[in-house]
Scaffold this motif. Sequence first.
Motif, PDB file in Angstrom:
ATOM      1  N   GLY A  18      34.597  38.558  17.622  1.00  0.00           N
ATOM      2  CA  GLY A  18      33.922  38.992  16.405  1.00  0.00           C
ATOM      3  C   GLY A  18      33.974  40.499  16.245  1.00  0.00           C
ATOM      4  O   GLY A  18      34.251  41.015  15.156  1.00  0.00           O
ATOM      5  N   LEU A  19      33.722  41.227  17.345  1.00  0.00           N
ATOM      6  CA  LEU A  19      33.793  42.684  17.285  1.00  0.00           C
ATOM      7  C   LEU A  19      35.219  43.134  17.000  1.00  0.00           C
ATOM      8  O   LEU A  19      35.435  44.036  16.182  1.00  0.00           O
ATOM      9  CB  LEU A  19      33.284  43.309  18.583  1.00  0.00           C
ATOM     10  N   SER A  20      36.201  42.513  17.633  1.00  0.00           N
ATOM     11  CA  SER A  20      37.606  42.870  17.401  1.00  0.00           C
ATOM     12  C   SER A  20      37.981  42.676  15.934  1.00  0.00           C
ATOM     13  O   SER A  20      38.652  43.520  15.329  1.00  0.00           O
ATOM     14  CB  SER A  20      38.531  42.037  18.283  1.00  0.00           C
ATOM     15  N   LYS A  21      37.547  41.546  15.365  1.00  0.00           N
ATOM     16  CA  LYS A  21      37.849  41.281  13.956  1.00  0.00           C
ATOM     17  C   LYS A  21      37.135  42.266  13.042  1.00  0.00           C
ATOM     18  O   LYS A  21      37.681  42.697  12.029  1.00  0.00           O
ATOM     19  CB  LYS A  21      37.490  39.843  13.593  1.00  0.00           C
ATOM     20  N   LEU A  22      35.928  42.636  13.398  1.00  0.00           N
ATOM     21  CA  LEU A  22      35.203  43.621  12.599  1.00  0.00           C
ATOM     22  C   LEU A  22      35.906  44.978  12.679  1.00  0.00           C
ATOM     23  O   LEU A  22      36.055  45.663  11.668  1.00  0.00           O
ATOM     24  CB  LEU A  22      33.759  43.724  13.082  1.00  0.00           C
ATOM     25  N   LEU A  23      36.370  45.343  13.863  1.00  0.00           N
ATOM     26  CA  LEU A  23      37.109  46.597  14.019  1.00  0.00           C
ATOM     27  C   LEU A  23      38.394  46.591  13.194  1.00  0.00           C
ATOM     28  O   LEU A  23      38.814  47.631  12.680  1.00  0.00           O
ATOM     29  CB  LEU A  23      37.435  46.852  15.489  1.00  0.00           C
ATOM     30  N   VAL A 115      22.445  32.820  15.546  1.00  0.00           N
ATOM     31  CA  VAL A 115      23.780  32.307  15.261  1.00  0.00           C
ATOM     32  C   VAL A 115      24.757  33.222  15.988  1.00  0.00           C
ATOM     33  O   VAL A 115      24.620  34.446  15.924  1.00  0.00           O
ATOM     34  CB  VAL A 115      24.090  32.313  13.751  1.00  0.00           C
ATOM     35  N   MET A 116      25.721  32.630  16.690  1.00  0.00           N
ATOM     36  CA  MET A 116      26.731  33.431  17.364  1.00  0.00           C
ATOM     37  C   MET A 116      28.102  33.088  16.804  1.00  0.00           C
ATOM     38  O   MET A 116      28.470  31.916  16.736  1.00  0.00           O
ATOM     39  CB  MET A 116      26.730  33.180  18.874  1.00  0.00           C
ATOM     40  N   LEU A 117      28.824  34.134  16.399  1.00  0.00           N
ATOM     41  CA  LEU A 117      30.208  33.972  15.993  1.00  0.00           C
ATOM     42  C   LEU A 117      31.027  34.079  17.265  1.00  0.00           C
ATOM     43  O   LEU A 117      30.983  35.090  17.958  1.00  0.00           O
ATOM     44  CB  LEU A 117      30.600  35.049  14.980  1.00  0.00           C
ATOM     45  N   ARG A 118      31.776  33.031  17.551  1.00  0.00           N
ATOM     46  CA  ARG A 118      32.353  32.886  18.891  1.00  0.00           C
ATOM     47  C   ARG A 118      33.767  32.349  18.821  1.00  0.00           C
ATOM     48  O   ARG A 118      34.050  31.428  18.063  1.00  0.00           O
ATOM     49  CB  ARG A 118      31.460  31.919  19.666  1.00  0.00           C
ATOM     50  N   ARG A 131      19.976  26.148  21.863  1.00  0.00           N
ATOM     51  CA  ARG A 131      19.111  27.227  21.383  1.00  0.00           C
ATOM     52  C   ARG A 131      19.835  28.250  20.510  1.00  0.00           C
ATOM     53  O   ARG A 131      19.186  29.049  19.842  1.00  0.00           O
ATOM     54  CB  ARG A 131      18.433  27.922  22.562  1.00  0.00           C
ATOM     55  N   VAL A 132      21.168  28.228  20.534  1.00  0.00           N
ATOM     56  CA  VAL A 132      21.957  29.152  19.723  1.00  0.00           C
ATOM     57  C   VAL A 132      22.962  28.347  18.934  1.00  0.00           C
ATOM     58  O   VAL A 132      23.676  27.488  19.501  1.00  0.00           O
ATOM     59  CB  VAL A 132      22.686  30.181  20.618  1.00  0.00           C
ATOM     60  N   ARG A 133      23.032  28.576  17.638  1.00  0.00           N
ATOM     61  CA  ARG A 133      24.034  27.905  16.811  1.00  0.00           C
ATOM     62  C   ARG A 133      25.356  28.657  16.951  1.00  0.00           C
ATOM     63  O   ARG A 133      25.415  29.859  16.697  1.00  0.00           O
ATOM     64  CB  ARG A 133      23.601  27.892  15.349  1.00  0.00           C
ATOM     65  N   LEU A 134      26.378  27.953  17.387  1.00  0.00           N
ATOM     66  CA  LEU A 134      27.681  28.561  17.623  1.00  0.00           C
ATOM     67  C   LEU A 134      28.609  28.264  16.451  1.00  0.00           C
ATOM     68  O   LEU A 134      28.726  27.121  16.027  1.00  0.00           O
ATOM     69  CB  LEU A 134      28.288  28.029  18.910  1.00  0.00           C
ATOM     70  N   VAL A 135      29.241  29.318  15.943  1.00  0.00           N
ATOM     71  CA  VAL A 135      30.177  29.186  14.836  1.00  0.00           C
ATOM     72  C   VAL A 135      31.520  29.750  15.287  1.00  0.00           C
ATOM     73  O   VAL A 135      31.604  30.920  15.684  1.00  0.00           O
ATOM     74  CB  VAL A 135      29.670  29.944  13.587  1.00  0.00           C
ATOM     75  N   ALA A 136      32.557  28.922  15.253  1.00  0.00           N
ATOM     76  CA  ALA A 136      33.895  29.351  15.678  1.00  0.00           C
ATOM     77  C   ALA A 136      34.481  30.330  14.671  1.00  0.00           C
ATOM     78  O   ALA A 136      34.371  30.133  13.463  1.00  0.00           O
ATOM     79  CB  ALA A 136      34.805  28.152  15.840  1.00  0.00           C
ATOM     80  N   VAL A 137      35.077  31.393  15.199  1.00  0.00           N
ATOM     81  CA  VAL A 137      35.791  32.367  14.341  1.00  0.00           C
ATOM     82  C   VAL A 137      37.223  32.505  14.816  1.00  0.00           C
ATOM     83  O   VAL A 137      37.543  32.253  15.935  1.00  0.00           O
ATOM     84  CB  VAL A 137      35.102  33.760  14.324  1.00  0.00           C
TER      85      VAL A 137
END
Length: 137
Positions: A18-23, A115-118, A131-137
């Motif tokens: 997620g950070l790489s894509k944001l960068l 929510v975690m973008l993962r 406990r955490v909703r995982l969303v594939a990116v």
Amino acid sequence: MARRRVSHQGTLVLDSEGLSKLLADDEQMVALIAEARSRGMEVVISALTISEAVHACTDKSRLNWVLSGLRVVPVGDEEARAASKLLMNAGLHGHEYAIDAAVAEAALRQHHPVVMLRSDVDDMAKLCGERVRLVAV
């Protein structure tokens, strides 16, 4: 990308992908973060995510600008011990999962809903459970 004060309507956690894509100014990632912020969610990363996502070709000015809009969650002794416990409970170990465990531990401490973008939801599901909703990116 200035960090906004939020009313704790939940948290969006980014992993290294997620950070790489944001960068890289990925259009979909930018839109997902904008949507989360419009819903009052805070956007966070684990401090270890920075070391995992950054490489020699990373534009340091861009990195600093992007990080200024995120809350970086520190990893100290207490957090490392909690991450180690997550690894043991999930039946995982070793360097392959160490950063994932620190990211999971950080996510579990945030304001809910989380929510975690993962990039790999299967491994993170073992660490976070339901406990955490995982969303594939």
